[in-house]
Design a protein around this motif. Structure first.
Motif, PDB file in Angstrom:
ATOM      1  N   UNK A  11       0.779  -1.389  -0.134  1.00  0.00           N
ATOM      2  CA  UNK A  11       0.106   0.050   0.016  1.00  0.00           C
ATOM      3  C   UNK A  11       0.667   1.248   0.137  1.00  0.00           C
ATOM      4  N   UNK A  12       2.044   0.979   0.412  1.00  0.00           N
ATOM      5  CA  UNK A  12       2.909   2.301   0.217  1.00  0.00           C
ATOM      6  C   UNK A  12       3.755   2.518  -1.078  1.00  0.00           C
ATOM      7  N   UNK A  13       3.758   3.642  -1.416  1.00  0.00           N
ATOM      8  CA  UNK A  13       4.435   4.224  -2.824  1.00  0.00           C
ATOM      9  C   UNK A  13       6.044   4.370  -2.541  1.00  0.00           C
ATOM     10  N   UNK A  14       6.336   4.789  -1.170  1.00  0.00           N
ATOM     11  CA  UNK A  14       7.874   4.722  -1.103  1.00  0.00           C
ATOM     12  C   UNK A  14       8.095   4.069   0.304  1.00  0.00           C
TER      13      UNK A  14
ATOM     14  N   UNK B 208       3.268  11.071  -1.646  1.00  0.00           N
ATOM     15  CA  UNK B 208       3.274   9.585  -1.599  1.00  0.00           C
ATOM     16  C   UNK B 208       2.203   8.832  -0.909  1.00  0.00           C
ATOM     17  N   UNK B 209       1.612   7.680  -1.182  1.00  0.00           N
ATOM     18  CA  UNK B 209       0.631   7.193  -0.646  1.00  0.00           C
ATOM     19  C   UNK B 209       1.151   6.527   0.800  1.00  0.00           C
ATOM     20  N   UNK B 210       0.121   6.809   1.922  1.00  0.00           N
ATOM     21  CA  UNK B 210       0.540   6.344   3.362  1.00  0.00           C
ATOM     22  C   UNK B 210       0.129   5.004   3.748  1.00  0.00           C
ATOM     23  N   UNK B 211      -0.329   4.169   2.628  1.00  0.00           N
ATOM     24  CA  UNK B 211      -0.759   2.731   2.884  1.00  0.00           C
ATOM     25  C   UNK B 211      -1.892   2.675   3.856  1.00  0.00           C
ATOM     26  N   UNK B 212      -1.838   1.746   4.896  1.00  0.00           N
ATOM     27  CA  UNK B 212      -3.035   1.589   5.887  1.00  0.00           C
ATOM     28  C   UNK B 212      -2.995   2.771   6.693  1.00  0.00           C
TER      29      UNK B 212
END
Lengths: 160, 160
Positions: A51-54, B138-142
């Protein structure tokens, strides 16, 4: 204070086989692809990482020569203290790169913007969370005005 | 791969004396002041550090209980892998905080936004350089949708 003993949890596979001529930071390595192979006993630790992009990769600068307290970095012509620079010859040779995560397949993380030497031992991975980690407006100290051309910046032999 | 041995280069002084009830990340610790005392033999390494407004502190989570491969973090109610979370019980207990630098007086760095336990051994300091380290989009996932109230978020006893 007591020494700390860390054991690698994985290894980096990258196209960079020599310390000289490498990208010096992730922005110098845009689009360069590599992998992190996490050792099988740690595979459970990867749950939900996609789910994380970095990701922040913490690693052992295992080919670093001994420490220097100050040196002239790749980005300047005068010396700066090791704690005010990103030079690889540090009192504790701990590397840090913020890379892009492309995919996670089993225990293989496919990553981009890779400025890490092939064979590098990985000590930890943390997800990059902009709310904790992104501060775009901070002052860059002596780096200011020195970063033009960063996209193609390569290491030389000064720290070998 | 061989273990890595790191030796502390300094120590954190902070108002946080217990692992429970602490800020969980620097944004939970806005304005909280502390110090890093760099050991005298490393003082040369601080040259030119005062030009940076933020520093990355790498430290030993020296009070961490043994590692967990997955756990339910402070910010969620379901478990995630250790490499997809910032939980303190890691295979290698390596802490990371991006703090504000207020001043450098001799070997004492006065810092703010301190989410680090008093007495923590410091392994490395690197200057925060937005061009290398800041990725605000950036995307922070959960973590997404889970960070409201972060300003006052405190640790509980789940990792003791």
């Amino acid at each position: 204070m007591e020494p700390v003993i860390f054991s690698p949890v994985g290894v980096v596979h990258s196209p960079h086989k020599e310390l000289s001529g490498m990208p010096v930071q992730p922005p110098s390595a845009a689009g360069i692809i590599g992998e992190i192979e996490i050792f099988p006993e740690f595979s459970e630790g990867l749950k939900d990482i996609e789910g994380f992009s970095r990701l922040m990769i913490f690693y052992h600068l295992h080919k670093s020569a001994g420490p220097l307290l100050s040196a002239t970095p790749f980005f300047d012509t005068v010396p700066h203290g090791v704690f005010a620079s990103r030079i690889p010859r540090r009192p504790n040779p701990l590397g840090f790169s913020v890379v892009r995560l492309l995919s996670c397949d089993g225990t293989i993380l496919k990553i981009a913007d890779v400025d890490i030497l092939d064979g590098t031992p990985v000590l930890d991975i943390k997800p990059y969370v902009p709310e904790f980690d992104a501060y775009p407006n901070e002052s860059s100290g002596w780096f200011e005005g020195k970063l033009s051309g960063i996209e193609t910046k390569r290491s030389d032999e000064r720290f070998l």
